[in-house]
Design an enzyme around this catalytic site. Structure first.
Site, short mmCIF file in Angstrom:
data_model
loop_
_atom_site.label_atom_id
_atom_site.label_comp_id
_atom_site.label_asym_id
_atom_site.label_seq_id
_atom_site.Cartn_x
_atom_site.Cartn_y
_atom_site.Cartn_z
N ARG A 711 0.82 -1.20 0.00
CA ARG A 711 0.00 0.00 0.00
C ARG A 711 0.86 1.25 0.00
O ARG A 711 1.91 1.29 0.63
CB ARG A 711 -0.89 0.03 1.25
CG ARG A 711 -1.74 -1.17 1.47
CD ARG A 711 -2.93 -1.29 0.61
NE ARG A 711 -3.75 -0.09 0.60
CZ ARG A 711 -4.86 0.03 -0.14
NH1 ARG A 711 -5.22 -0.95 -0.94
NH2 ARG A 711 -5.58 1.12 -0.11
N VAL A 712 0.38 2.26 -0.69
CA VAL A 712 1.11 3.52 -0.65
C VAL A 712 0.36 4.55 0.20
O VAL A 712 0.82 5.65 0.39
CB VAL A 712 1.34 4.10 -2.07
CG1 VAL A 712 2.26 3.20 -2.87
CG2 VAL A 712 0.02 4.30 -2.80
N ASP A 713 -0.82 4.16 0.71
CA ASP A 713 -1.54 5.08 1.58
C ASP A 713 -1.35 4.64 3.03
O ASP A 713 -0.56 3.77 3.33
CB ASP A 713 -3.03 5.11 1.20
CG ASP A 713 -3.62 3.70 1.13
OD1 ASP A 713 -2.98 2.76 1.66
OD2 ASP A 713 -4.70 3.53 0.55
N ASP A 714 -2.13 5.25 3.92
CA ASP A 714 -1.96 4.93 5.34
C ASP A 714 -2.79 3.73 5.73
O ASP A 714 -3.60 3.79 6.66
CB ASP A 714 -2.35 6.15 6.19
CG ASP A 714 -1.29 7.22 6.07
OD1 ASP A 714 -0.13 6.88 5.83
OD2 ASP A 714 -1.65 8.40 6.22
N VAL A 715 -2.63 2.66 5.00
CA VAL A 715 -3.38 1.45 5.33
C VAL A 715 -2.36 0.34 5.59
O VAL A 715 -1.40 0.19 4.85
CB VAL A 715 -4.32 1.05 4.17
CG1 VAL A 715 -4.99 -0.28 4.45
CG2 VAL A 715 -5.39 2.12 3.96
#
Ligand code: 6R9
Length: 843
Positions: A711-715
């Site tokens: 993941r590149v997001d805050d997940v």
């Protein structure tokens, strides 16, 4: 490639090996050769169970195609050439199976140790080909056939998909347009429609259609209880009868087409039965994983305002019953405070975990499943729905604290899950299929329930909790028998009395089940693969201990010569043909173990990349079509156009890394986020206009293979499940003594990623072990046990930019102890914070 039960080895200056706990360790080249040649100088990960104890070495040329010749057996420029024919000029890594090797090649007498290794740079050169026999019988048997089908799916998607859709039952055919979409935010509202105007029913296509085709007596669901020996089965006809009874009940209490129903059940047949019953009457099910807390459940109830909640009074995990009904009660109370009331709560009675009379009850609202469902007729007319009517809602974590209600519609989802299932697993009517996922997640929707049943497949539903090892769901079949087995087991082996799955009663349980049902397709998550790789060790020590204590009481499962538990190889596993992986990137060493040890080097692995939002597989091997690379999801499924873009949204061609996006819609795509179309557009379509943004990073290698990088997001992806950092943070800060929290993911040897929380306490509150436990408990209560932080790191302050944004990049480095890679900290409002955090690392 790779031989019977093991393998290994990579030749390069530096490569990584896996130590016996499954941790990656860098090993200089020489040490491995010495260790291997010493036959046990290093503790091996596996020992060859065959009596000849040969080990086959496999050479990696690595990128530089440099052959290392400096081994003890051989000093000339060929590897093992004097006694056998294994020469380095041939591409040993392309050797497909032991049979293909020249007789005796690679055999080193007296060598028993094998270390599972992983080259740092050579994975992309490592091709594993399907055998000719497999390809010959496969649904797609060659790269050419795939290319031809793929090309058509891109050039003529309407023709391609409508031909497939015609194989299903439509009360009325769709209108003129097969697909109508706006995929570009710059051109207005995002819209995806497939087969609009087509009238159908997914439950009818799963059950009635297959029964009419003569599959009425075929087993649809096998059910295997957590406790060995407890099982059951339902044929397609029996399943339809039970689905109809539930559907009639739901109709009777006023559930209508389009109404939501929340389902909070463990992995028992009643879970897919309820899903299908909803689909039959056009109701929208929203299954909530029965490990979520009351708060999480309440949030979902408040959002979708269900007409009914369906649950079970309790389940047993370990020796403790978990009172699911109490959780539901608390959630319903909470949502009532927000103005959403639930009028009906249908409760499955599970006497093994809790007596009826001990179950808390709200008269007028609660009703026992067993008291009403059997009284309803076992036929129920179908509610015909438009292809674009909603089928289900499934909440998933986003990068904010509020979960997203992913909405899937009937027609496109039906066509897409059925087709992906058929091709990615090379499904044949004689297959017995087992997917270890819980129906509380998308995998359980698409590939336990809908995809396989639409194909008329026989599906195994396993009650044991695969992803969360310390939890156990009790049996719901025969209370007396269950209790007797448990107490017998506890007497016999006190050390094994804590019930765990899938290593209950030991790490061989999965393969025991595979042999029992002759499972041919086995689909699971990398976290399970890694935990089984590791658990073998723990069980081995336990047995070794038992052996010394009881001397003669040697379990047959112990290898007489070495105390090695052949927890995989003691089972035949002959029925297996195809393996599958989902949920997170599978690291090459776990891939190889899965391939070589579980699949005996003959079963292709479908490493399926997809998401709750995509409904079905997006990038996946087609097992008979082309060579695989361990750790790569390979190529796009039919109709899918993946692109890799840079941070400006510009497509990058050829070999590259970047953000993974999809161009053009596909039938299984989600249509909106329930009640929040704006968030749908902002999250998925605005970051890179003109594309669907997956939130994942991806690398494409020189051969066009796709390698998902996370993941590149805050997940965070814990054991294949998505957890938003914001969700965990908001749970932590709800604790009165927590001032601030920042959560990051760290590499975890079994779960893939673990949850690492930096916590700042309110002024003058002292750090203490009790407080640490209390904080973890708060998260468990608010989200669920699976979201509990693995580590609480006391933080006097957090690294923030001058604008107040937490620099997670630095926290990730501190969490993973990469202290020499902290990078530039000068932009921080207070750079001293970093030093303090490092000092607190081991507190
Ligand atoms: C099906 C499912 C989706 C996220 C996804 C990605 C990760 C799933 C993967 C994989 C690498 C695979 N993911 N499968 N990463 N290789 N084969 O898991 O859905 O719970 O929505 O998670 O999981 O990061 O974006 P979901």
């Amino acid at each position: 490639m790779i031989y019977n039960n093991h393998i290994l080895l990579t030749y390069n200056n530096i490569y990584r090996a896996v130590d016996k706990c499954g941790r990656m360790i860098p090993v200089p080249y020489n040490s491995i050769v010495c260790a291997a040649a010493g036959g046990g100088a290093r503790e091996p990960l596996f020992r060859n169970p065959s009596s000849s104890a040969s080990v086959y070495l496999l050479q990696f040329n690595c990128n530089r195609r440099r052959i290392n010749t400096n081994n003890r057996r051989n000093n000339n420029n060929n590897f093992m050439d004097s006694n056998n024919n294994m020469r380095t000029e041939s591409y040993l890594r392309h050797v497909d199976s032991r049979k293909l090797m020249p007789n005796g090649a690679g055999h080193i007498p007296h060598l028993k140790a094998v270390i599972l290794g992983e080259a740092l740079a050579s994975e992309e050169d490592d091709l594993v080909l399907p055998s000719k026999e497999f390809s010959d019988q496969a649904n797609v048997h060659s790269p050419e056939q795939y290319m031809e089908m793929y090309k058509r799916s891109i050039e003529d998607p309407d023709g391609f998909w409508s031909e497939i859709a015609s194989q299903f039952y439509w009360k009325q055919k769709w209108g003129e347009k097969v697909c109508d979409e706006n995929f570009d935010v710059r051109d207005g509202k995002i819209k995806i429609e497939w087969f609009k105007g087509g009238i159908t029913n997914v439950c009818y296509n799963c059950l009635d259609r297959n029964i009419e085709a003569g599959l009425g007596d075929k087993v649809a669901l096998y059910w295997e209880g957590n406790e060995p020996g407890l099982d059951g089965s339902l044929t397609y006809s029996q399943l339809l009868n039970q689905v109809c009874q539930v559907a009639n009940y739901l109709k009777d209490i006023g559930v209508k087409k389009g109404d939501a129903v929340i389902v909070y059940l463990p992995m028992i047949n009643e879970l897919p039965i309820t899903m299908l019953a909803c689909a039959r009457i056009g109701a929208v099910h929203s299954v909530v994983f029965a490990g979520f807390s009351a708060e999480s459940l309440a949030q979902r109830i408040t959002d979708c305002k269900p007409k009914a909640v369906i649950t079970c009074n309790a389940v047993r995990r370990g020796t403790k019953p978990i009172l699911l009904k109490d959780i539901v009660d608390a959630a319903i109370n909470d949502s009532a405070k927000d103005g959403v009331s639930v009028d009906v709560c249908l409760v499955y009675d599970n006497p093994v975990a809790l007596k009826r009379e001990d179950t808390k009850w709200t008269q007028g609202r609660d009703i026992w499943w067993q008291d009403v469902i059997p009284k309803y007729p076992s036929t129920c007319p179908v509610e015909w729905v438009d292809a674009e009517d909603p089928l289900f809602l499934l909440y998933t974590s986003g990068s904010t604290g509020k979960p997203k209600g992913v909405l899937h519609t009937a027609g496109g989802y039906m066509v897409y899950t059925a087709t992906t299932f058929k091709y990615a697993f090379d499904y044949k009517p004689s297959d017995i299929y087992w997917c270890t996922a819980d129906c509380g997640w998308i995998t359980g929707h698409s590939y336990v329930t809908y995809g396989p049943l639409l194909n008329g497949a026989t599906v195994l539903v396993y009650e044991g909790v695969i992803y969360f090892k310390t939890e156990i769901y009790c049996s719901l079949v025969d209370a007396k028998k269950f209790k007797a087995i448990i107490s017998r087991r506890q007497k016999l082996s006190p050390g094994l009395s804590v019930i765990k799955a899938p290593n209950y009663p030991d790490a061989g349980r999965c393969w025991d089940i595979v042999d029992k049902y002759k499972v041919s397709i086995f689909y699971t998550a990398p976290t399970l693969v890694r935990s089984l790789m590791r658990d073998g060790e723990a069980v081995r020590y336990l047995y070794a201990l038992m052996f010394t204590v009881y001397l003669c009481a040697i379990d047959l499962r112990i290898n007489a010569f070495g105390f090695w538990i052949r927890y995989v190889t003691r089972y035949s596993r002959k029925s297996l043909r195809v393996l599958g992986s989902v949920g997170e990137p599978i690291n090459p060493s776990a891939w190889r173990w899965f391939y070589n040890v579980v699949g005996d080097s003959r079963c292709p692995i479908s490493d399926t990349w997809w998401q709750t939002e995509t409904g079905g597989f997006m990038i996946t091997p087609l097992p008979g079509a082309w060579a695989q690379k361990p750790g790569s999801a390979t190529f796009p499924f039919f109709g899918i156009q993946p692109v890799i873009v840079d941070e400006k949204g510009v497509e990058i061609d050829g070999e590259c890394s970047g953000y993974l996006c999809i161009k053009k819609s596909w039938p299984g795509a989600f249509r909106t986020l329930y009640g929040d179309h704006e968030r749908y557009e902002t999250t998925y379509f605005k970051p890179f206009a003109g594309y669907y943004f997956s939130g994942d990073g991806c690398r494409r290698d020189k051969d066009g293979y796709h390698w998902l990088t996370g993941r590149v997001d805050d997940v965070i992806n814990v054991s294949g499940h998505r957890i938003g950092t914001a969700e965990v943070e908001s749970a932590l800060v709800s604790h009165p003594q927590c001032a601030e929290a920042a959560v990051v993911g760290v590499e975890h040897e079994v779960k893939g990623q673990g949850i690492y929380a930096f916590v700042t306490l309110v002024d003058s509150v002292p750090y203490s072990e009790d407080l640490r436990k209390d904080l973890i408990l708060t998260v468990r209560k608010q989200i669920g046990a699976f979201a509990a932080p693995d580590k609480i790191h006391w933080a006097p302050g957090l690294p923030k930019t001058r604008s107040g944004k937490i620099m997670r990049r630095i926290l990730r480095k501190i969490a993973s102890r990469q202290l020499d890679e902290l990078g530039d900290t000068s932009t921080l409002a207070d750079p001293n914070v970093v030093k303090q955090l490092i000092e607190f690392s081991d507190s």
